[in-house]
Design an enzyme around this catalytic site. Structure first.
Site, PDB file in Angstrom:
ATOM      1  N   GLU A  74      -8.403   1.490  -4.932  1.00  7.68           N
ATOM      2  CA  GLU A  74      -9.507   1.172  -4.014  1.00  7.68           C
ATOM      3  C   GLU A  74     -10.299   2.431  -3.650  1.00  7.68           C
ATOM      4  O   GLU A  74      -9.723   3.442  -3.207  1.00  7.68           O
ATOM      5  CB  GLU A  74      -8.957   0.518  -2.737  1.00  7.68           C
ATOM      6  CG  GLU A  74     -10.058   0.194  -1.733  1.00  7.68           C
ATOM      7  CD  GLU A  74      -9.661  -0.777  -0.632  1.00  7.68           C
ATOM      8  OE1 GLU A  74      -8.536  -1.319  -0.663  1.00  7.68           O
ATOM      9  OE2 GLU A  74     -10.484  -1.000   0.268  1.00  7.68           O
ATOM     10  N   GLU A 121       0.845  -1.203   0.000  1.00  5.86           N
ATOM     11  CA  GLU A 121       0.000   0.000   0.000  1.00  5.86           C
ATOM     12  C   GLU A 121       0.878   1.250   0.000  1.00  5.86           C
ATOM     13  O   GLU A 121       1.902   1.294   0.678  1.00  5.86           O
ATOM     14  CB  GLU A 121      -0.887   0.013   1.254  1.00  5.86           C
ATOM     15  CG  GLU A 121      -1.933  -1.075   1.255  1.00  5.86           C
ATOM     16  CD  GLU A 121      -2.889  -0.977   2.449  1.00  5.86           C
ATOM     17  OE1 GLU A 121      -2.812   0.009   3.208  1.00  5.86           O
ATOM     18  OE2 GLU A 121      -3.703  -1.898   2.604  1.00  5.86           O
TER      19      GLU A 121
HETATM   20  O1  KIV Z   1      -6.491  -6.990   1.681  1.00  2.40           O
HETATM   21  C1  KIV Z   1      -7.258  -6.987   0.705  1.00  2.40           C
HETATM   22  O2  KIV Z   1      -8.145  -7.836   0.549  1.00  2.40           O
HETATM   23  C2  KIV Z   1      -7.086  -5.922  -0.272  1.00  2.40           C
HETATM   24  C3  KIV Z   1      -8.134  -5.791  -1.322  1.00  2.40           C
HETATM   25  C4  KIV Z   1      -9.321  -5.137  -0.746  1.00  2.40           C
HETATM   26  C5  KIV Z   1      -7.615  -5.093  -2.527  1.00  2.40           C
HETATM   27  O3  KIV Z   1      -6.151  -5.189  -0.202  1.00  2.40           O
END
Ligand code: KIV
Length: 277
Positions: free
Chosen positions: A184, A117
């Site tokens: 997202e 991220e």
């Molecule tokens: O952790 C997860 O499932 C994610 C998705 C929502 C993209 O990062």
């Protein structure tokens, strides 16, 4: 059996305008089901924190948790590309620790790629990993590991300045070598613009239909938890209802001595039984 999914195949799909499919899995049976359905990528997401470990956020999820679940997922997969999340703080403490954590996801867990991220803040980390031959997926927009900083789970990139920052971040991440980018909870118009400006595929969740692919949490799209239904989730079935029906019927049949029936029961011959007395 079709060939395992690769980063090259994903680029090709973007170029040819073929939508890419991705879902989460945290265990062997779910991974088998998702892979058998022909889904292109499986994310061992830190969403496991909320979805199967009972936490309120993804923050408590550790690298050991992700390694453990990635191993199980990997054993159930033949074709899909398995991507493992780098959880909270697993790539922020030191370069050495970051590299070791990513290596664990691939060597112990069997992941084919890792997901990180963040934007310009994680560029050095992304470069180190891609230089080491580790495929990295980026993740911009709502980044749940920063929930305490951004003040809740809310749509990102709604002002021109925020949207521009996201576009700039997407470009520097691409330059740093990521092979795909999760977007997202951002406005569909912004996701469309980012998708058009990048050579690598974008995978949207709450980012509209113009991304190169879509990802959802499998438990959400199967309707396992009837208490959780964000706007961007479509429930393709209602497993909560189905499971509750089955559990209540089981309870009833045990209480009424209807289960187990003859077909679920083992027997000893009369002759052998007589010898017992
Ligand atoms: O952790 C997860 O499932 C994610 C998705 C929502 C993209 O990062």
């Amino acid at each position: 059996m079709s060939k395992p999914m690769t980063t090259l195949e994903l680029y090709k799909m973007k170029q040819e305008g073929q939508p890419i499919t991705m879902l989460t899995a945290y265990d062997f049976p779910t991974a088998m089901l998702v892979d058998s359905a022909g889904i292109d990528m499986i994310l061992v997401g830190d969403s496991m924190g909320n979805v199967v470990l009972g936490y309120d956020t993804t923050v408590p999820v550790t690298i050991d948790d992700i390694v453990h679940h990635t191993k199980a997922v990997n054993r159930g997969v033949k074709r899909a590309m398995v991507v493992a999340d780098m959880p909270f703080m697993s790539c922020h403490i030191s370069e050495e620790e970051t590299m070791r954590n990513a290596a664990r996801l691939m060597q112990e867990g069997g992941a084919k790629a890792v997901k990180i991220e963040g934007g310009h803040q994680v560029i050095n980390v992304v470069k180190k990993l891609t230089d080491a031959g580790i495929p990295v997926m980026g993740h911009l927009g709502l980044t749940p590991q920063s929930v305490n900083q951004i003040g809740g789970f809310r749509v990102q990139g709604k002002t021109a300045a925020d949207a521009q920052q996201l576009i700039d971040d997407a470009k520097v991440l691409q330059d740093a070598g990521i092979f795909a980018l999760v977007l997202e909870c951002i406005p569909a118009q912004l996701a469309k613009k980012v998708t058009a400006e990048l050579d690598i595929p974008t995978i949207g969740i709450g980012a509209g239909v113009d991304c190169d692919g879509q990802v959802l949490v499998t438990h959400d799209m199967l309707g396992v938890n009837d208490q959780f239904k964000p706007k961007f989730v479509k429930c393709f079935t209602n497993l909560h209802q189905e499971i509750m029906k089955a559990l209540e019927t089981y309870k009833e049949e045990v209480k009424e001595r209807q289960f187990p029936a003859a077909e679920h029961t083992f027997n000893i011959s009369e002759e052998e039984l007589k010898k017992l007395y």
